[in-house]
Design an enzyme around this catalytic site. Structure first.
Site, short mmCIF file in Angstrom:
data_model
loop_
_atom_site.label_atom_id
_atom_site.label_comp_id
_atom_site.label_asym_id
_atom_site.label_seq_id
_atom_site.Cartn_x
_atom_site.Cartn_y
_atom_site.Cartn_z
N ASP A 145 -3.28 3.84 14.92
CA ASP A 145 -2.38 4.31 13.87
C ASP A 145 -2.90 5.61 13.29
O ASP A 145 -3.75 6.28 13.91
CB ASP A 145 -2.21 3.23 12.79
CG ASP A 145 -3.53 2.87 12.09
OD1 ASP A 145 -4.55 3.57 12.31
OD2 ASP A 145 -3.55 1.88 11.33
N ARG A 183 0.86 -1.19 0.00
CA ARG A 183 0.00 0.00 0.00
C ARG A 183 0.90 1.23 0.00
O ARG A 183 1.46 1.60 1.03
CB ARG A 183 -0.93 0.00 1.22
CG ARG A 183 -1.76 1.26 1.31
CD ARG A 183 -2.91 1.17 2.28
NE ARG A 183 -2.50 0.99 3.67
CZ ARG A 183 -3.33 1.09 4.71
NH1 ARG A 183 -4.61 1.37 4.50
NH2 ARG A 183 -2.90 0.90 5.93
#
Length: 469
Positions: A387, A116
């Site tokens: 995160d 990603r």
């Protein structure tokens, strides 16, 4: 001390420069706010699933610069690995260099690999200016993409496309991939992708986004917290206080509508629906409670029509895999776009916020920001893996609560002064994480993404008095 510029292998450097040379003007012209709603696409089918992903049920996400975690993942029984340069990644010069170097290790593995890259908003500030030859800023997505694909051109790493909002963005990604294929001597659509549906606009227009990439796109992936972050930015000021995070479970009809919208597109177009990340950390002394919760969450996804999902830790692999090993789900009944939109916005009515929820939301954002400045993209907090995505949601909720004058339990309202009082109880004004959070929460318009806001803040930092009203 100024960080040394990134060192990129010559083959990757040539590809990165070529992508910038041919796509920079289009990147500079991207305008999500100015794009009209896309037209309904013509009949089409998604790309065929890559052979090495055919039987997978669980993908292990690994922060791209964490070599120890990568080695553990490569030796795990994960069905596939996702090398992440986005939500779990803190893009310091050291981390970007480590991630680019680690790609060489990953590329030698026979483990099915996906990566990603960073999203299109991000700028890479550590690339030597002469690398690009045109003097403009380095586009992080193109840097990451070039290095990822050049690491193993003979067997390209599959790509997750993050944070799309418009067909214009999807077409830019598709053209970037086509240019990379041409540069590397590959056939058109040799690089396969899965499109992440993690913004409000992407949820509304998932079919059009998949169509824009359908020559290479084999699936859609759900990103729950990024989606709610986007929803908060886009519609938050049209209502009272948005629900706290702990109220936004996947049992809520508005959240089920999000998941089902994605699955309906996949079922109609022959694509795979990939579930979200199991982002919890089991207690070493009593892991079963957490494992059972993960299994239940992923069993729900499987029943909805998802075929696989992510695990945030190796300990969660079996629980996720087992959930997707059951019977084939039934096709979802048809639903009009108008009804889906109505359901997406049917969130719980505003109610007074407990003060401890506001305090915890501030604390979460500060904890992730502090770690992020320290070069760590992930923190474990109260048993949850936090995160960038969850920090983005936390700061957007604070911004929304403040701007709508959210009621607090006990009769007070959340004002800028009250926010600052609670934030100062957790971090001083001069800490980097406090300056960043204040700049985001006290902004008149919700900033788009905090990593870019942090870069700009470092160039023109707040003065101490600017943290007070």
């Amino acid at each position: 001390m100024t960080a040394p510029p990134l060192k990129i292998r010559p083959a990757a450097q040539e590809l990165v420069a070529a992508l910038h040379r041919q796509l920079r003007s289009r990147w500079e012209a991207l305008d999500a706010a100015g794009q009209p709603a896309p037209a309904a696409p013509p009949p089409y089918q998604a790309a065929a699933l890559p052979g090495d992903l055919a039987n997978r049920r669980v993908e292990l996400i690994v922060e791209a610069s964490d070599l120890a975690a990568l080695n553990t993942a490569l030796n795990s029984d994960a069905d596939a690995l996702v090398l992440d340069f986005d939500d779990t990644f803190a893009p310091t010069s050291k981390n970007v260099q480590a991630a680019y170097d680690a790609l060489e290790t990953a590329a030698r593995s026979d483990k099915p690999l996906l990566a990603r890259p960073r999203a299109l908003y991000a700028v890479e500030e550590h690339l030597a200016p002469e690398t690009l030859h045109d003097g403009g800023p380095a586009i992080a997505a193109l840097c990451d993409l070039g290095v990822i694909l050049a690491a193993r051109p003979e067997r390209p790493i599959h790509i997750y496309v993050p944070k799309l909002e418009t067909v214009q963005e999807a077409q830019l990604w598709d053209d970037a991939l086509a240019l990379a294929e041409q540069h590397l001597g590959l056939e058109r659509n040799a690089v396969k992708v899965c499109v992440q549906i993690e913004t409000y606009a992407a949820c509304l227009h998932a079919d059009a986004l998949l169509f824009a990439l359908h020559g290479r796109a084999f699936g859609l992936n759900a990103g729950r917290w990024d989606y709610v972050f986007s929803l908060t930015k886009r519609v938050g000021l049209q209502r009272g206080a948005m629900p706290p995070r702990h109220d936004l479970t996947m049992e809520l009809d508005a959240m089920r509508a999000y998941a089902e919208a994605l699955v309906r597109v996949c079922q109609a177009r022959g694509a795979q629906a990939i579930g979200g990340s199991a982002a919890v950390a089991p207690d070493a002394q009593n892991p079963q409670v957490t494992l059972d919760a993960v299994r239940a969450d992923k069993t729900r996804e499987a029943a909805q029509g998802f075929v696989a999902a992510w695990a945030g830790l190796p300990e969660l692999l079996d629980a996720v895999r087992e959930a997707f090993g059951g019977s084939t789900p039934h096709r979802l009944p048809a639903e009009s776009a108008e009804r889906t939109h109505e359901r997406l916005l049917a969130l719980p009515a505003p109610r007074p916020l407990p003060l401890n929820v506001v305090q915890d939301t501030i604390g979460l954002a500060l904890a992730v920001f502090e770690a992020w400045y320290d070069g760590r993209g992930v923190v474990v907090r109260d048993g949850r893996i936090e995160d960038t995505a969850t920090a983005e949601l936390a700061r957007a909720q604070l911004w929304q609560w403040l701007n709508c004058g959210a009621d607090l339990e006990g009769g007070d309202k959340l004002t800028a002064d009250r926010y600052l009082t609670e934030r100062r109880a957790l971090a001083g004004d001069h800490t980097a994480q406090a300056r960043l959070l204040d700049s985001l929460v006290l902004a008149p318009i919700c900033p788009e993404y905090f990593p870019r806001a942090a870069q700009l803040l470092q160039k023109s930092p707040l003065q101490p008095q600017e943290a007070t009203l």
